[in-house]
Design a protein around this motif. Structure first.
Motif, PDB file in Angstrom:
ATOM      1  N   GLY A  52     -22.490 -38.718  -4.845  1.00  0.00           N
ATOM      2  CA  GLY A  52     -22.142 -38.587  -6.332  1.00  0.00           C
ATOM      3  C   GLY A  52     -23.106 -37.164  -6.806  1.00  0.00           C
ATOM      4  N   THR A  53     -24.342 -37.229  -6.243  1.00  0.00           N
ATOM      5  CA  THR A  53     -25.049 -35.991  -6.577  1.00  0.00           C
ATOM      6  C   THR A  53     -24.613 -34.779  -6.486  1.00  0.00           C
ATOM      7  N   LEU A  54     -24.308 -34.758  -5.078  1.00  0.00           N
ATOM      8  CA  LEU A  54     -23.507 -33.366  -4.495  1.00  0.00           C
ATOM      9  C   LEU A  54     -22.413 -33.003  -5.388  1.00  0.00           C
ATOM     10  N   PHE A  55     -21.408 -33.931  -5.858  1.00  0.00           N
ATOM     11  CA  PHE A  55     -20.495 -33.688  -6.749  1.00  0.00           C
ATOM     12  C   PHE A  55     -20.893 -32.768  -7.978  1.00  0.00           C
ATOM     13  N   LEU A  56     -22.018 -33.351  -8.487  1.00  0.00           N
ATOM     14  CA  LEU A  56     -22.655 -32.470  -9.723  1.00  0.00           C
ATOM     15  C   LEU A  56     -22.805 -31.148  -9.544  1.00  0.00           C
ATOM     16  N   TYR A  57     -23.121 -30.845  -8.099  1.00  0.00           N
ATOM     17  CA  TYR A  57     -23.498 -29.424  -7.948  1.00  0.00           C
ATOM     18  C   TYR A  57     -22.349 -28.675  -7.588  1.00  0.00           C
ATOM     19  N   ALA A  58     -21.287 -29.409  -6.787  1.00  0.00           N
ATOM     20  CA  ALA A  58     -20.115 -28.667  -6.322  1.00  0.00           C
ATOM     21  C   ALA A  58     -18.848 -29.798  -6.336  1.00  0.00           C
ATOM     22  N   PRO A  59     -17.677 -29.629  -7.164  1.00  0.00           N
ATOM     23  CA  PRO A  59     -16.896 -30.682  -7.327  1.00  0.00           C
ATOM     24  C   PRO A  59     -15.877 -30.626  -5.977  1.00  0.00           C
ATOM     25  N   ASP A  60     -16.158 -29.987  -5.241  1.00  0.00           N
ATOM     26  CA  ASP A  60     -15.158 -29.793  -3.781  1.00  0.00           C
ATOM     27  C   ASP A  60     -15.585 -28.953  -2.800  1.00  0.00           C
ATOM     28  N   LYS A  61     -15.214 -28.988  -1.637  1.00  0.00           N
ATOM     29  CA  LYS A  61     -15.758 -28.047  -0.529  1.00  0.00           C
ATOM     30  C   LYS A  61     -15.528 -26.731  -0.879  1.00  0.00           C
ATOM     31  N   ARG A  62     -14.260 -26.354  -1.454  1.00  0.00           N
ATOM     32  CA  ARG A  62     -14.077 -25.073  -1.839  1.00  0.00           C
ATOM     33  C   ARG A  62     -15.297 -24.664  -2.620  1.00  0.00           C
ATOM     34  N   ASN A  63     -15.689 -25.210  -3.514  1.00  0.00           N
ATOM     35  CA  ASN A  63     -16.807 -24.720  -4.628  1.00  0.00           C
ATOM     36  C   ASN A  63     -17.827 -24.590  -3.684  1.00  0.00           C
ATOM     37  N   LEU A  64     -18.211 -25.463  -2.806  1.00  0.00           N
ATOM     38  CA  LEU A  64     -19.631 -25.304  -1.979  1.00  0.00           C
ATOM     39  C   LEU A  64     -19.342 -24.004  -1.190  1.00  0.00           C
ATOM     40  N   LEU A  65     -18.122 -23.568  -0.661  1.00  0.00           N
ATOM     41  CA  LEU A  65     -18.059 -22.356   0.009  1.00  0.00           C
ATOM     42  C   LEU A  65     -18.414 -21.259  -0.843  1.00  0.00           C
ATOM     43  N   LEU A  66     -17.646 -21.338  -1.897  1.00  0.00           N
ATOM     44  CA  LEU A  66     -17.950 -20.191  -2.954  1.00  0.00           C
ATOM     45  C   LEU A  66     -19.402 -20.153  -3.349  1.00  0.00           C
ATOM     46  N   TRP A  67     -20.281 -21.241  -3.377  1.00  0.00           N
ATOM     47  CA  TRP A  67     -21.390 -21.054  -3.683  1.00  0.00           C
ATOM     48  C   TRP A  67     -22.424 -20.475  -2.779  1.00  0.00           C
ATOM     49  N   ILE A  68     -21.918 -20.716  -1.326  1.00  0.00           N
ATOM     50  CA  ILE A  68     -22.746 -19.858  -0.304  1.00  0.00           C
ATOM     51  C   ILE A  68     -22.215 -18.442  -0.495  1.00  0.00           C
ATOM     52  N   LEU A  69     -21.096 -17.998  -0.320  1.00  0.00           N
ATOM     53  CA  LEU A  69     -20.682 -16.646  -0.672  1.00  0.00           C
ATOM     54  C   LEU A  69     -21.343 -16.107  -2.009  1.00  0.00           C
ATOM     55  N   ASN A  70     -21.225 -16.540  -3.175  1.00  0.00           N
ATOM     56  CA  ASN A  70     -21.864 -15.980  -4.149  1.00  0.00           C
ATOM     57  C   ASN A  70     -23.665 -15.712  -4.000  1.00  0.00           C
ATOM     58  N   ASP A  71     -24.089 -16.373  -3.316  1.00  0.00           N
ATOM     59  CA  ASP A  71     -25.408 -16.375  -3.113  1.00  0.00           C
ATOM     60  C   ASP A  71     -25.674 -15.104  -1.960  1.00  0.00           C
ATOM     61  N   ASP A  72     -24.941 -15.283  -0.933  1.00  0.00           N
ATOM     62  CA  ASP A  72     -25.005 -14.238   0.102  1.00  0.00           C
ATOM     63  C   ASP A  72     -24.631 -12.931  -0.361  1.00  0.00           C
ATOM     64  N   LEU A  73     -23.283 -12.664  -1.125  1.00  0.00           N
ATOM     65  CA  LEU A  73     -22.672 -11.492  -1.240  1.00  0.00           C
ATOM     66  C   LEU A  73     -23.549 -10.817  -2.697  1.00  0.00           C
ATOM     67  N   ASP A  74     -24.288 -11.673  -3.653  1.00  0.00           N
ATOM     68  CA  ASP A  74     -25.289 -10.947  -4.502  1.00  0.00           C
ATOM     69  C   ASP A  74     -26.317 -10.363  -3.979  1.00  0.00           C
ATOM     70  N   ASP A  75     -26.792 -10.906  -2.807  1.00  0.00           N
ATOM     71  CA  ASP A  75     -27.693 -10.257  -1.968  1.00  0.00           C
ATOM     72  C   ASP A  75     -27.378  -8.888  -1.526  1.00  0.00           C
ATOM     73  N   VAL A  76     -26.099  -9.017  -1.002  1.00  0.00           N
ATOM     74  CA  VAL A  76     -25.477  -7.877  -0.221  1.00  0.00           C
ATOM     75  C   VAL A  76     -25.335  -6.772  -1.190  1.00  0.00           C
ATOM     76  N   THR A  77     -24.758  -7.049  -2.425  1.00  0.00           N
ATOM     77  CA  THR A  77     -24.358  -6.198  -3.136  1.00  0.00           C
ATOM     78  C   THR A  77     -25.644  -5.307  -3.952  1.00  0.00           C
ATOM     79  N   GLU A  78     -26.564  -6.066  -4.396  1.00  0.00           N
ATOM     80  CA  GLU A  78     -27.833  -5.648  -5.035  1.00  0.00           C
ATOM     81  C   GLU A  78     -28.537  -4.645  -3.912  1.00  0.00           C
ATOM     82  N   SER A  79     -28.640  -5.267  -2.598  1.00  0.00           N
ATOM     83  CA  SER A  79     -29.501  -4.432  -1.602  1.00  0.00           C
ATOM     84  C   SER A  79     -28.596  -3.033  -1.189  1.00  0.00           C
ATOM     85  N   THR A  80     -27.390  -3.110  -1.175  1.00  0.00           N
ATOM     86  CA  THR A  80     -26.528  -1.946  -0.791  1.00  0.00           C
ATOM     87  C   THR A  80     -26.685  -0.860  -1.627  1.00  0.00           C
ATOM     88  N   PHE A  81     -26.322  -1.353  -2.944  1.00  0.00           N
ATOM     89  CA  PHE A  81     -26.361  -0.187  -3.949  1.00  0.00           C
ATOM     90  C   PHE A  81     -27.658   0.227  -4.563  1.00  0.00           C
TER      91      PHE A  81
END
Length: 226
Positions: A52-81
């Motif tokens: 139940g706690t996990l669902f508060l942070y991400a309602p489904d598996k798709r959102n969990l994957l997007l969470w990881i992508l967001n964190d990773d790609l934020d770093d990639v974007t800021e670093s490269t530019f």
């Protein structure tokens, strides 16, 4: 007041620690089981939180994957530019774009199967309504940030007289990103996900597109090509 502040600090630290554990658990489960076989219960177990706690942070598996992508790609974007601004500011637009996109190719190519699932989920997710708190909403917001970074490169090239000043920087940025998004999917579906090969194809497609907005010798930077 000091006790209240200390209490708030502990709660925030607890949230950050829980967020870190969930993110790390999701990465591990996606890598070990693959996206299709991964499930929220296993991720919660590894993170040491209730389902139940996990669902508060991400309602489904798709959102969990997007969470990881967001964190990773934020770093990639800021670093490269940031690197482009520091060491590639005088390169041509094509070389700057290839430098920025190479980092993303290397990121997606590290786990092609998971990357394909992620890109497919993004296509599906775009048809869904993104609530302000969802990871999809944040991903869509960060896509606009990436587009603006590319548009800023275009504006700098226009000031240098390398790209026609009559062209819309936002339109050129959207075109470059459309080419990148299409090419990366084709590349990830290939039998040999080789970064050098993928970037060679991307270079050719971007070159063909950018040739249409390059300044021709003997004409002013603001003139339109016939």
């Amino acid at each position: 007041m000091e006790l209240a502040a200390a209490g708030l600090g502990r709660r925030e630290r607890s949230k950050l620690d829980k967020r870190r554990r969930i993110s790390e658990a999701a990465r591990a489960v996606f890598t070990e089981f693959g996206y299709e076989r991964a499930n929220m219960r296993e991720i919660a177990k590894r993170a040491g939180v209730a389902t139940g706690t996990l669902f508060l942070y991400a309602p489904d598996k798709r959102n969990l994957l997007l969470w990881i992508l967001n964190d990773d790609l934020d770093d990639v974007t800021e670093s490269t530019f940031a690197t482009i601004a520091q060491t590639h500011a005088h390169d041509g637009l094509l070389e700057q774009l290839l430098f920025a996109f190479e980092a993303r190719y290397r990121y997606w190519g590290a786990d092609p199967d998971l990357s394909l699932h992620a890109l497919q989920e993004l296509i599906i997710a775009r048809d869904l309504q993104a609530t302000p708190a969802s990871h999809l909403a944040y991903y869509q917001e960060r896509r606009l940030v990436l587009q603006e970074h590319v548009a800023q490169l275009v504006r700098a090239q226009q000031r240098l007289g390398r790209v026609r000043s009559t062209e819309d920087p936002e339109a050129i940025a959207r075109l470059a990103l459309a080419i990148y998004n299409s090419t990366i999917r084709t590349w990830l579906r290939s039998s040999d996900v080789d970064v050098v090969t993928g970037l060679a194809e991307l270079r050719e497609l971007l070159r063909l597109a950018l040739d249409g907005c390059a300044v021709v010798s003997g004409r002013g930077a603001g003139e339109t090509l016939n």
